[in-house]
Design a protein around this motif. Structure first.
Motif, PDB file in Angstrom:
ATOM      1  N   UNK A  81      16.198  33.766   1.927  1.00  0.00           N
ATOM      2  CA  UNK A  81      16.571  34.020   0.535  1.00  0.00           C
ATOM      3  C   UNK A  81      15.326  34.513  -0.190  1.00  0.00           C
ATOM      4  N   UNK A  82      15.404  35.727  -0.742  1.00  0.00           N
ATOM      5  CA  UNK A  82      14.243  36.338  -1.384  1.00  0.00           C
ATOM      6  C   UNK A  82      14.281  36.264  -2.907  1.00  0.00           C
ATOM      7  N   UNK A  83      15.487  36.259  -3.473  1.00  0.00           N
ATOM      8  CA  UNK A  83      15.615  36.218  -4.935  1.00  0.00           C
ATOM      9  C   UNK A  83      16.914  35.524  -5.302  1.00  0.00           C
ATOM     10  N   UNK A  84      16.899  34.864  -6.470  1.00  0.00           N
ATOM     11  CA  UNK A  84      18.075  34.146  -6.951  1.00  0.00           C
ATOM     12  C   UNK A  84      18.272  34.464  -8.431  1.00  0.00           C
ATOM     13  N   UNK A  85      19.477  34.241  -8.970  1.00  0.00           N
ATOM     14  CA  UNK A  85      19.694  34.465 -10.404  1.00  0.00           C
ATOM     15  C   UNK A  85      18.735  33.635 -11.248  1.00  0.00           C
ATOM     16  N   UNK A  86      18.408  34.133 -12.419  1.00  0.00           N
ATOM     17  CA  UNK A  86      17.424  33.478 -13.285  1.00  0.00           C
ATOM     18  C   UNK A  86      17.797  32.041 -13.597  1.00  0.00           C
TER      19      UNK A  86
ATOM     20  N   UNK B 118      17.598  38.697 -11.564  1.00  0.00           N
ATOM     21  CA  UNK B 118      17.199  37.666 -10.619  1.00  0.00           C
ATOM     22  C   UNK B 118      15.700  37.453 -10.674  1.00  0.00           C
ATOM     23  N   UNK B 119      15.259  36.371 -10.041  1.00  0.00           N
ATOM     24  CA  UNK B 119      13.837  36.062  -9.962  1.00  0.00           C
ATOM     25  C   UNK B 119      13.438  36.024  -8.487  1.00  0.00           C
ATOM     26  N   UNK B 120      12.373  36.703  -8.156  1.00  0.00           N
ATOM     27  CA  UNK B 120      11.889  36.726  -6.778  1.00  0.00           C
ATOM     28  C   UNK B 120      11.183  35.415  -6.473  1.00  0.00           C
ATOM     29  N   UNK B 121      11.519  34.799  -5.363  1.00  0.00           N
ATOM     30  CA  UNK B 121      10.884  33.548  -4.973  1.00  0.00           C
ATOM     31  C   UNK B 121       9.465  33.827  -4.471  1.00  0.00           C
ATOM     32  N   UNK B 122       8.505  33.042  -4.925  1.00  0.00           N
ATOM     33  CA  UNK B 122       7.121  33.215  -4.477  1.00  0.00           C
ATOM     34  C   UNK B 122       7.027  32.996  -2.976  1.00  0.00           C
TER      35      UNK B 122
ATOM     36  N   UNK C 280      15.429  26.657  -7.647  1.00  0.00           N
ATOM     37  CA  UNK C 280      15.241  26.785  -6.199  1.00  0.00           C
ATOM     38  C   UNK C 280      15.831  25.590  -5.444  1.00  0.00           C
ATOM     39  N   UNK C 281      15.726  24.414  -6.038  1.00  0.00           N
ATOM     40  CA  UNK C 281      16.234  23.207  -5.376  1.00  0.00           C
ATOM     41  C   UNK C 281      17.751  23.240  -5.203  1.00  0.00           C
ATOM     42  N   UNK C 282      18.442  24.065  -6.000  1.00  0.00           N
ATOM     43  CA  UNK C 282      19.898  24.127  -5.943  1.00  0.00           C
ATOM     44  C   UNK C 282      20.404  25.117  -4.885  1.00  0.00           C
ATOM     45  N   UNK C 283      19.505  25.938  -4.326  1.00  0.00           N
ATOM     46  CA  UNK C 283      19.927  27.023  -3.446  1.00  0.00           C
ATOM     47  C   UNK C 283      20.730  26.530  -2.235  1.00  0.00           C
ATOM     48  N   UNK C 284      20.261  25.523  -1.471  1.00  0.00           N
ATOM     49  CA  UNK C 284      21.033  25.091  -0.295  1.00  0.00           C
ATOM     50  C   UNK C 284      22.454  24.650  -0.637  1.00  0.00           C
ATOM     51  N   UNK C 285      22.619  23.877  -1.704  1.00  0.00           N
ATOM     52  CA  UNK C 285      23.962  23.404  -2.065  1.00  0.00           C
ATOM     53  C   UNK C 285      24.840  24.564  -2.528  1.00  0.00           C
ATOM     54  N   UNK C 286      24.250  25.543  -3.224  1.00  0.00           N
ATOM     55  CA  UNK C 286      25.011  26.703  -3.671  1.00  0.00           C
ATOM     56  C   UNK C 286      25.475  27.527  -2.471  1.00  0.00           C
TER      57      UNK C 286
ATOM     58  N   UNK D 179      22.896  38.733  -8.039  1.00  0.00           N
ATOM     59  CA  UNK D 179      21.540  38.220  -8.240  1.00  0.00           C
ATOM     60  C   UNK D 179      20.999  37.380  -7.106  1.00  0.00           C
ATOM     61  N   UNK D 180      21.798  37.185  -6.030  1.00  0.00           N
ATOM     62  CA  UNK D 180      21.374  36.378  -4.895  1.00  0.00           C
ATOM     63  C   UNK D 180      21.027  37.316  -3.737  1.00  0.00           C
ATOM     64  N   UNK D 181      19.721  37.532  -3.524  1.00  0.00           N
ATOM     65  CA  UNK D 181      19.260  38.489  -2.513  1.00  0.00           C
ATOM     66  C   UNK D 181      18.799  37.753  -1.266  1.00  0.00           C
TER      67      UNK D 181
END
Length: 230
Positions: free
Chosen positions: A133-138, A90-94, A142-148, A120-122
């Motif tokens: 939401x702190x981290x998401x799969x690589x 996952x990648x940590x969101x800034x 980021x723009x897709x997070x709410x719909x996911x 991968x979704x932390x």
């Protein structure tokens, strides 16, 4: 060399062409590229149809249409699954993202937080029905997070908690792959289409994770039959 004109541009200059194509593809053959003489990367990209289907030509005279979303979805799913060893990279969101859930959605998410983290979704509760939401799969933008999150909670509500961890994780990966990838109507350049074909070979993307075919093909014999050349 000049890139081929998209098929959609041809349809503008010849309105009757779309009706003829619709009739022509009523009974296509499902492509099985690992049983045919060609590989996806060997196809010549001719253009795109409605920014949804990649139009290709094979060296043996077959016309092949690629569903760009179905293909990308399969590739994304295989990448997530391949990288999954106890936990998906996952990648940590800034800047952590907050998401407001309903009371029912919050209850579902809280019960699945450990499984989502392995995928991968932390995320964690942030007071009330809000989650941070702190981290998401690589692969997930980021723009897709709410719909996911909307789709995940909707589908997790319908699932039996007694199901195996592996089955739930697989379902989560499929949902994220579907929303992370190129969609129908997204315009791709010729090089992007060609790169997609290479990845389709690498991940054997003959079907999307939900079973839909990624391509259909028409033989030269079928085409000649339409024009009464046989």
């Amino acid at each position: 060399p000049k890139s081929p004109a998209p098929l959609s541009a041809i349809l503008v200059s010849d309105p009757g062409c779309e009706n003829r194509l619709t009739q022509a593809f009523q009974k296509p053959n499902l492509a099985a590229p690992f049983e045919t003489p060609y590989r996806y990367r060997e196809l010549k990209v001719l253009g795109s149809f409605l920014s949804t289907y990649i139009v290709c030509e094979s060296f043996d005279g077959r016309l092949v249409l690629i569903d760009q979303h179905a293909a990308h979805e399969r590739i994304g799913y295989e990448k997530l699954k391949k990288n999954f060893v106890g936990r998906t990279p996952s990648q940590t969101l800034l800047i952590p993202l907050t998401w407001e859930a309903t009371t029912q959605q919050a209850a579902v998410l809280i019960s699945h937080l450990p499984r989502l983290k392995e995928a991968g979704l932390e995320m964690e509760p942030f007071g009330g029905n809000t989650f941070v939401v702190k981290a998401v799969p690589l692969l997930l933008a980021e723009a897709k997070i709410p719909s996911v999150l909307e789709k995940l909670t909707e589908e997790l509500e319908q699932r039996d908690d007694s199901r195996a961890l592996e089955e739930t994780l697989e379902h989560v990966l499929k949902t994220m792959a579907c929303h992370a990838q190129v969609r129908a109507k997204d315009k791709l350049s010729i090089p992007e289409m060609e790169h997609l074909l290479v990845e389709m070979d690498l991940f054997q993307a003959t079907h999307c994770p939900h079973g839909r075919p990624t391509s259909v093909e028409v033989t030269l014999g079928q085409i000649e039959g339409w024009f009464k050349r046989t």
